[in-house]
Write an enzyme that holds these catalytic residues in place. Structure first.
Site, PDB file in Angstrom:
ATOM      1  N   ASP A  30       8.969   3.233   1.463  1.00 30.75           N
ATOM      2  CA  ASP A  30       8.754   2.393   0.283  1.00 30.75           C
ATOM      3  C   ASP A  30       7.647   2.997  -0.571  1.00 30.75           C
ATOM      4  O   ASP A  30       6.871   3.848  -0.108  1.00 30.75           O
ATOM      5  CB  ASP A  30       8.409   0.959   0.683  1.00 30.75           C
ATOM      6  CG  ASP A  30       7.069   0.854   1.400  1.00 30.75           C
ATOM      7  OD1 ASP A  30       6.836   1.644   2.339  1.00 30.75           O
ATOM      8  OD2 ASP A  30       6.255  -0.022   1.035  1.00 30.75           O
ATOM      9  N   GLU A  59       5.100  -0.555   3.836  1.00 28.36           N
ATOM     10  CA  GLU A  59       3.681  -0.222   3.995  1.00 28.36           C
ATOM     11  C   GLU A  59       2.891  -0.522   2.732  1.00 28.36           C
ATOM     12  O   GLU A  59       1.761  -0.997   2.790  1.00 28.36           O
ATOM     13  CB  GLU A  59       3.534   1.253   4.388  1.00 28.36           C
ATOM     14  CG  GLU A  59       2.131   1.645   4.869  1.00 28.36           C
ATOM     15  CD  GLU A  59       1.169   1.998   3.747  1.00 28.36           C
ATOM     16  OE1 GLU A  59      -0.053   2.028   3.999  1.00 28.36           O
ATOM     17  OE2 GLU A  59       1.633   2.238   2.607  1.00 28.36           O
TER      18      GLU A  59
END
Length: 462
Positions: A102, A168
């Site tokens: 991500d 994250e």
């Protein structure tokens, strides 16, 4: 350092020959806008997970490759992560390779010199959101495994786990539950977290200290509704005035943190001048550094507080009114040696005690992540530093970092016997989280070779 690894020449050739494919695959990942924050399309993160699964399947070395999610709480589910496993044989260790697929929001596209989600090579750098943080970490792991397998073949004994997280950048909110859910599959002797940086483009670094973080939304309110600034200004305190005064109490005159209860740590730091800080942090001419102590102690071993966002009337929509409420996003970095829970208590107490004019203060959406110090006494640190030297031709440095990787403390808690190695593919000009984020392609190649050498070293370890 030890003698060159017997397979160093072959691994170097395999990594070099694989670079065009690795760069192309990284570019394909960068094109997917996998922003994990609320308010962005979660389907893009799912698309990214599927693309990474194809790459892991294509390696042909894992027993299982799955996309998995875990709950954040009773109502929310986290973004999809990749989990690939291969059992060790004949007493060989297992190594877990972590990265995240991500990315941060791109910000204002006008601030980019090229489209944030169109990978663009200029000079020796690849530009794009996630090109460095941390899709390059994903690809460094994949390319290292590929070079290792091209050199030793598919019949090896080393245990492999690839864990590529999907949230994250949004606080790893389902991470703890994911670890519980997959504890047996994630168990490893060595854990490599490829989400840090290097000293510069020619010098590798092993990160041994990380600050923790506390983030939350802070609402400051003084009025039940907006009021005419001419009729009531000068007597009725508006929320903007209260917010400015309250936020100003967080720092001393030199810009250092002035919150009682936030602690610092004493440690030796390498030479690093304020002129270097000015260049790498892009200070404008005439702007001075803040804080006290050595520059790196301010970045690695002292707390920092940043207001990363403000919800207030925009200039174009400004009217002559007293604002009833102002919302800000506060991000605090916590020095190693203090828990995030203790730091949050100190911040909360300070804000409540210093609210001016009796302003109402509300804190919400709190995230906490503990700082981390690597135990450098284990054999894996020595092996990793030697692999860095062989790949880079330069002695690696042990460094701290001002950023945070909060989930590492969760790994330590769940796998206390595992040795943690924090590595990365970034350099001081990567500009992670910022416009024009980029990856130095030479660093990328050397990072891949480092990990390929490390895999080969662990394969021959008794």
């Amino acid at each position: 350092m030890l003698l060159p690894h017997p397979l160093l020449a072959e691994l170097t050739e395999a990594v070099r020959d694989g670079m065009p494919v690795a760069i192309a695959e990284l570019g394909d990942l960068v094109r997917i806008p996998s922003v994990s924050w609320d308010g962005f399309d979660a389907e893009h993160v799912a698309t990214s997970a599927s693309a990474v699964k194809v790459l892991l399947d294509g390696l042909g070395v894992f027993d299982t490759v799955e996309i998995s999610t875990a709950p954040i709480d009773d109502e929310r589910t986290g973004h999809p992560a990749l989990l690939a496993t291969r059992q060790s044989k004949n007493g060989k260790p297992t190594i877990l390779l972590y990265a995240h697929h991500d990315v941060q929001p791109p910000g204002n596209p006008a601030d980019w010199d090229s489209s944030p989600f169109e990978p663009t090579v200029r000079g020796d750098r690849l530009y794009g959101r996630g090109a460095a943080d941390d899709k390059a970490g994903v690809m460094a792991h994949i390319a290292a495994i590929r070079a290792f397998v091209d050199t030793v073949g598919h019949d090896f004994d080393l245990g492999l786990v690839a864990f590529f997280e999907g949230e994250e950048e949004f606080g790893s909110r389902s991470f703890a539950n994911f670890v519980v859910q997959h504890r047996e599959q994630l168990a490893a002797d060595v854990i490599v977290v490829a989400d840090s940086d290097n000293w510069d483009v020619n010098t590798p670094a092993l990160t041994v200290g990380l600050r923790g973080n506390v983030t939350f939304k802070l609402k400051i309110s003084t009025l039940k509704h907006a009021s005419h600034s001419g009729m009531f200004g000068g007597a009725a305190p508006d929320a903007m005035l209260a917010a400015i005064k309250l936020l100003a109490t967080l720092h001393a005159d030199d810009g250092s943190v002035a919150v009682k209860g936030l602690t610092s740590r004493e440690s030796e730091t390498p030479p690093y001048s304020e002129a270097t800080l000015a260049e790498e942090a892009a200070l404008l001419d005439g702007v001075s550094a803040i804080g006290h102590g050595s520059v790196l102690s301010r970045l690695w071993d002292q707390p920092a507080i940043t207001i990363t966002g403000i919800d207030a009337p925009t200039v174009v929509n400004a009217s002559n009114t007293l604002a009833p409420s102002i919302m800000v996003k506060l991000s605090a970095r916590i020095a190693p040696g203090q828990t995030a829970a203790d730091a949050y208590e100190a911040l909360e107490a300070h804000l409540l005690a210093h609210a001016p004019f009796g302003a109402h203060v509300e804190i919400s959406d709190v995230d906490r992540g503990d700082p981390f110090l690597v135990d450098t006494s284990g054999w894996a640190v020595a092996e990793a530093k030697d692999a860095m030297y062989q790949a880079w031709g330069v002695e690696p440095l042990e460094t701290g970092i001002g950023g945070s990787i909060p989930f590492i403390s969760t790994l330590v808690e769940n796998f206390p016997q595992a040795q943690i190695l924090v590595t990365g593919v970034e350099d001081p000009d990567s500009r992670a989280h910022s416009p024009n984020e980029s990856l130095h392609l030479g660093v990328f190649q050397r990072a891949i070779l480092t990990e390929a050498v490390l895999l080969a070293k662990l394969e021959t370890r008794g």
